[in-house]
Design a protein around this motif. Structure first.
Motif, PDB file in Angstrom:
ATOM      1  N   VAL A 180       0.760  -1.296  -0.065  1.00  0.00           N
ATOM      2  CA  VAL A 180       0.195  -0.025  -0.202  1.00  0.00           C
ATOM      3  C   VAL A 180       1.104   1.303   0.121  1.00  0.00           C
ATOM      4  N   PRO A 181       1.153   1.724  -1.001  1.00  0.00           N
ATOM      5  CA  PRO A 181       2.198   3.108  -1.186  1.00  0.00           C
ATOM      6  C   PRO A 181       1.494   4.152  -0.381  1.00  0.00           C
ATOM      7  N   VAL A 182       2.292   4.738   0.423  1.00  0.00           N
ATOM      8  CA  VAL A 182       2.045   5.963   1.203  1.00  0.00           C
ATOM      9  C   VAL A 182       2.709   7.082   0.643  1.00  0.00           C
ATOM     10  N   GLU A 183       2.070   8.334   0.713  1.00  0.00           N
ATOM     11  CA  GLU A 183       2.698   9.603   0.322  1.00  0.00           C
ATOM     12  C   GLU A 183       3.219  10.329   1.393  1.00  0.00           C
ATOM     13  N   THR A 184       2.337  10.541   2.337  1.00  0.00           N
ATOM     14  CA  THR A 184       2.567  11.617   3.461  1.00  0.00           C
ATOM     15  C   THR A 184       1.729  11.243   4.563  1.00  0.00           C
ATOM     16  N   SER A 185       2.299  11.694   5.847  1.00  0.00           N
ATOM     17  CA  SER A 185       1.428  11.695   6.914  1.00  0.00           C
ATOM     18  C   SER A 185       1.632  13.253   7.523  1.00  0.00           C
ATOM     19  N   LYS A 186       0.684  13.702   8.285  1.00  0.00           N
ATOM     20  CA  LYS A 186       0.954  14.955   8.706  1.00  0.00           C
ATOM     21  C   LYS A 186      -0.264  15.433   9.876  1.00  0.00           C
ATOM     22  N   GLY A 187      -0.044  16.288  10.611  1.00  0.00           N
ATOM     23  CA  GLY A 187      -0.832  16.687  11.887  1.00  0.00           C
ATOM     24  C   GLY A 187      -2.012  17.071  11.073  1.00  0.00           C
ATOM     25  N   GLU A 188      -3.181  17.036  11.873  1.00  0.00           N
ATOM     26  CA  GLU A 188      -4.396  17.795  11.206  1.00  0.00           C
ATOM     27  C   GLU A 188      -4.799  18.749  12.209  1.00  0.00           C
ATOM     28  N   TRP A 189      -6.157  19.351  12.175  1.00  0.00           N
ATOM     29  CA  TRP A 189      -6.663  20.422  12.988  1.00  0.00           C
ATOM     30  C   TRP A 189      -6.983  20.225  14.317  1.00  0.00           C
ATOM     31  N   GLY A 190      -7.186  18.814  14.619  1.00  0.00           N
ATOM     32  CA  GLY A 190      -7.637  18.713  15.772  1.00  0.00           C
ATOM     33  C   GLY A 190      -6.552  18.223  16.897  1.00  0.00           C
ATOM     34  N   LYS A 191      -7.055  17.966  18.168  1.00  0.00           N
ATOM     35  CA  LYS A 191      -5.913  17.598  19.046  1.00  0.00           C
ATOM     36  C   LYS A 191      -5.609  16.185  19.083  1.00  0.00           C
ATOM     37  N   GLY A 192      -4.826  15.658  18.371  1.00  0.00           N
ATOM     38  CA  GLY A 192      -4.304  14.376  18.243  1.00  0.00           C
ATOM     39  C   GLY A 192      -4.816  13.692  17.033  1.00  0.00           C
ATOM     40  N   GLN A 193      -5.131  14.462  16.010  1.00  0.00           N
ATOM     41  CA  GLN A 193      -5.894  14.236  14.808  1.00  0.00           C
ATOM     42  C   GLN A 193      -4.607  14.127  13.693  1.00  0.00           C
ATOM     43  N   HIS A 194      -4.673  13.283  12.731  1.00  0.00           N
ATOM     44  CA  HIS A 194      -3.650  13.228  11.640  1.00  0.00           C
ATOM     45  C   HIS A 194      -4.242  12.841  10.527  1.00  0.00           C
ATOM     46  N   GLU A 195      -3.477  12.839   9.458  1.00  0.00           N
ATOM     47  CA  GLU A 195      -3.967  12.299   8.205  1.00  0.00           C
ATOM     48  C   GLU A 195      -2.601  11.691   7.606  1.00  0.00           C
ATOM     49  N   LEU A 196      -2.808  10.544   6.931  1.00  0.00           N
ATOM     50  CA  LEU A 196      -1.966   9.742   6.447  1.00  0.00           C
ATOM     51  C   LEU A 196      -2.518   9.383   5.019  1.00  0.00           C
ATOM     52  N   ASN A 197      -1.791   9.680   3.906  1.00  0.00           N
ATOM     53  CA  ASN A 197      -2.072   9.618   2.668  1.00  0.00           C
ATOM     54  C   ASN A 197      -1.765   8.639   1.864  1.00  0.00           C
ATOM     55  N   VAL A 198      -2.438   7.725   1.323  1.00  0.00           N
ATOM     56  CA  VAL A 198      -1.997   6.615   0.402  1.00  0.00           C
ATOM     57  C   VAL A 198      -2.306   6.856  -1.129  1.00  0.00           C
ATOM     58  N   ARG A 199      -1.320   6.485  -1.921  1.00  0.00           N
ATOM     59  CA  ARG A 199      -1.298   7.057  -3.365  1.00  0.00           C
ATOM     60  C   ARG A 199      -2.484   6.478  -3.876  1.00  0.00           C
ATOM     61  N   TYR A 200      -2.760   7.340  -5.044  1.00  0.00           N
ATOM     62  CA  TYR A 200      -4.137   6.788  -5.831  1.00  0.00           C
ATOM     63  C   TYR A 200      -3.954   5.701  -6.499  1.00  0.00           C
ATOM     64  N   ALA A 201      -5.006   5.135  -7.064  1.00  0.00           N
ATOM     65  CA  ALA A 201      -5.083   4.017  -7.927  1.00  0.00           C
ATOM     66  C   ALA A 201      -6.138   3.780  -8.558  1.00  0.00           C
ATOM     67  N   GLU A 202      -6.507   2.744  -9.420  1.00  0.00           N
ATOM     68  CA  GLU A 202      -7.555   2.483  -9.879  1.00  0.00           C
ATOM     69  C   GLU A 202      -8.629   2.321  -8.988  1.00  0.00           C
ATOM     70  N   ALA A 203      -9.979   2.651  -9.147  1.00  0.00           N
ATOM     71  CA  ALA A 203     -11.010   2.673  -8.055  1.00  0.00           C
ATOM     72  C   ALA A 203     -11.158   1.425  -6.955  1.00  0.00           C
ATOM     73  N   LEU A 204     -11.171   0.323  -7.635  1.00  0.00           N
ATOM     74  CA  LEU A 204     -11.205  -0.695  -6.886  1.00  0.00           C
ATOM     75  C   LEU A 204     -10.137  -1.124  -6.089  1.00  0.00           C
ATOM     76  N   ASP A 205      -9.067  -0.973  -6.646  1.00  0.00           N
ATOM     77  CA  ASP A 205      -7.736  -1.043  -5.920  1.00  0.00           C
ATOM     78  C   ASP A 205      -7.771  -0.144  -4.936  1.00  0.00           C
ATOM     79  N   MET A 206      -7.967   1.095  -5.210  1.00  0.00           N
ATOM     80  CA  MET A 206      -8.107   2.070  -3.971  1.00  0.00           C
ATOM     81  C   MET A 206      -8.946   1.872  -2.856  1.00  0.00           C
ATOM     82  N   ALA A 207     -10.071   1.319  -3.254  1.00  0.00           N
ATOM     83  CA  ALA A 207     -10.936   0.939  -2.157  1.00  0.00           C
ATOM     84  C   ALA A 207     -10.288  -0.202  -1.370  1.00  0.00           C
TER      85      ALA A 207
END
Length: 444
Positions: free
Chosen positions: A195-222
């Motif tokens: 599962v290829p990962v692009e980035t992770s970062k803090g978000e706008w809440g306390k202890g909230q984060h986002e970790l982004n996975v690289r795009y793919a064809e729709a079924l593969d992405m799900a």
């Protein structure tokens, strides 16, 4: 990995267990753990079995009456778990384990079960292919991380949990460093698990984060989305922590979203062009049908608590170029041009959310549905714009009555999921909440 690669790893003793799973309607991974030798000798080719009640249960795993698909009268038989070997991979966060996702087939007809979430997305991907399009997607998942374990959180009634951060940490590197032991491990495990990962970062809440996975064809992405959530939950469990994908875990904090990105490709090139027909009509259909398929973007009672003005969650149906106040945001250019829908919450089942998005956009192309003019300004303050539904009950009504939903997904799917969502509404309506006790216990 390929099946041949798995066989070698099993023979060498490096893989001892194969987790075979599929999602229920909530998006939870359900299935079995197979002895690895059993899997390569039998299950890889012949599949496995599971009780069909799994597509009729509520959150507590109780069989819910009223479904035509499976019920006590039919005896709750089995359906067929058919491993999609294209999803076979090492689950590096689990000891000596591999993981494969399954399609659900009817035992007698040997056809896809129409109401299974992965089947619903497959149908829309096939519809895009018939129109000579390849559908590419990405889902951006936000989550809250706590230093309280899942077991302790449950014992505390999910109150007074220790958040991983103590101030708003959007893009803050220092706060990100404090949780890097967790997020770094998650990124490494996902990468090692295909599962290829692009980035992770803090978000706008306390202890909230986002970790982004690289795009793919729709079924593969799900599929990547499902594996992502399972990985993060199990890495948190192993670390004595907890992570939640609730859309709105705290009324005083930002909600967690699942921003959905889509583009259509033809002959190896992005078919979306600024002011082009395919782009405009896809966008027009996607916006138009939001109220009818809102249940697939916002599937729980809690989902609708996220739609608060000036909270980074969209409340109005509008689109603009790179404007985060609108429900739809057009970003990128050239080959990277895509539409971002900011409506879905982190609690969405990815197969259903992507199926709803793709079906809506394809209908826009078929019927040449023009989008409204691009919005400029603060969409939160634009009271003339249509608002997203206020409650799950309101959204279910629109879904159940929708001619488009029945045409796109099939009447049996609409009936099945309408019953599912109404069951969720009924469960909430019967519940006595902390809010009620605090408000009424003494002062009523």
């Amino acid at each position: 990995m390929t099946l041949e690669q798995l066989k070698k790893l099993v023979k060498q003793g490096e893989i001892e267990t194969v987790v075979a799973g599929f999602t229920d309607h909530y998006g939870r991974l359900i299935g079995k753990r197979f002895d690895a030798e059993m899997f390569v000798d039998e299950v890889a080719e012949n599949g496995g079995h599971a009780c069909d009640y799994l597509l009729t249960v509520d959150m507590e795993m109780d069989p819910v009456p009223g479904y035509k698909f499976a019920n006590w009268e039919l005896g709750y038989g089995d359906f067929h778990m058919v491993p999609d070997l294209a999803t076979l991979r090492r689950a590096s966060w689990l000891e000596k384990s591999a993981l494969v996702l399954c399609d659900i087939h009817d035992e007698k007809k040997h056809e896809l079960v129409s109401v299974a979430p992965r089947s619903i997305l497959r149908k829309q991907v096939d519809a895009a292919a018939k129109m000579k399009f390849d559908a590419y997607a990405a889902t951006e998942l936000e989550h809250y991380l706590f230093r309280t374990s899942y077991r302790d959180a449950a014992q505390k009634g999910y109150r007074d949990l220790e958040a991983a951060g103590w101030y708003l940490e959007d893009y803050h590197i220092l706060q990100g460093t404090r949780t890097e032991a967790f997020h770094g491990a998650a990124r490494r495990h996902l990468k090692l698990s295909g599962v290829p990962v692009e980035t992770s970062k803090g978000e706008w809440g306390k202890g909230q984060h986002e970790l982004n996975v690289r795009y793919a064809e729709a079924l593969d992405m799900a599929d990547r989305h499902v594996i992502f959530k399972q990985c993060l939950k199990e890495v948190a469990e192993a670390a004595g922590m907890s992570v939640t994908f609730m859309a709105k875990p705290d009324a005083a904090q930002a909600g967690s979203s699942c921003h959905v990105h889509f583009s259509l490709w033809k002959d190896g090139k992005n078919a979306f062009k600024k002011d082009g027909d395919v782009f405009r009509w896809f966008l027009g259909g996607w916006i138009k049908h939001v109220p009818e398929v809102m249940v697939f973007y916002a599937p729980t009672i809690n989902s609708y608590k996220r739609y608060v003005d000036a909270s980074w969650a969209p409340t109005r149906l509008a689109w603009s170029y790179d404007n985060r106040t609108a429900g739809f945001r057009v970003v990128g250019d050239g080959q990277s041009m895509r539409i971002e829908c900011r409506i879905a919450g982190a609690d969405a089942n990815p197969y259903l959310a992507l199926a709803a998005s793709l079906a809506s956009g394809l209908d826009g192309i078929k019927n040449r549905i023009e989008p409204p003019k691009a919005f400029v300004g603060d969409a939160y303050s634009a009271r003339n714009l249509q608002r997203v539904p206020y409650t799950l009950a309101q959204a279910v009504d629109a879904f159940e009555k929708s001619k488009f939903s029945k045409q796109a997904f099939g009447p049996e799917v609409v009936e099945h999921y309408s019953h599912f969502f109404r069951t969720e509404v009924a469960a909430y309506d019967k519940a006595v909440t902390d809010w009620e006790r605090s408000r009424y216990f003494e002062r009523i």
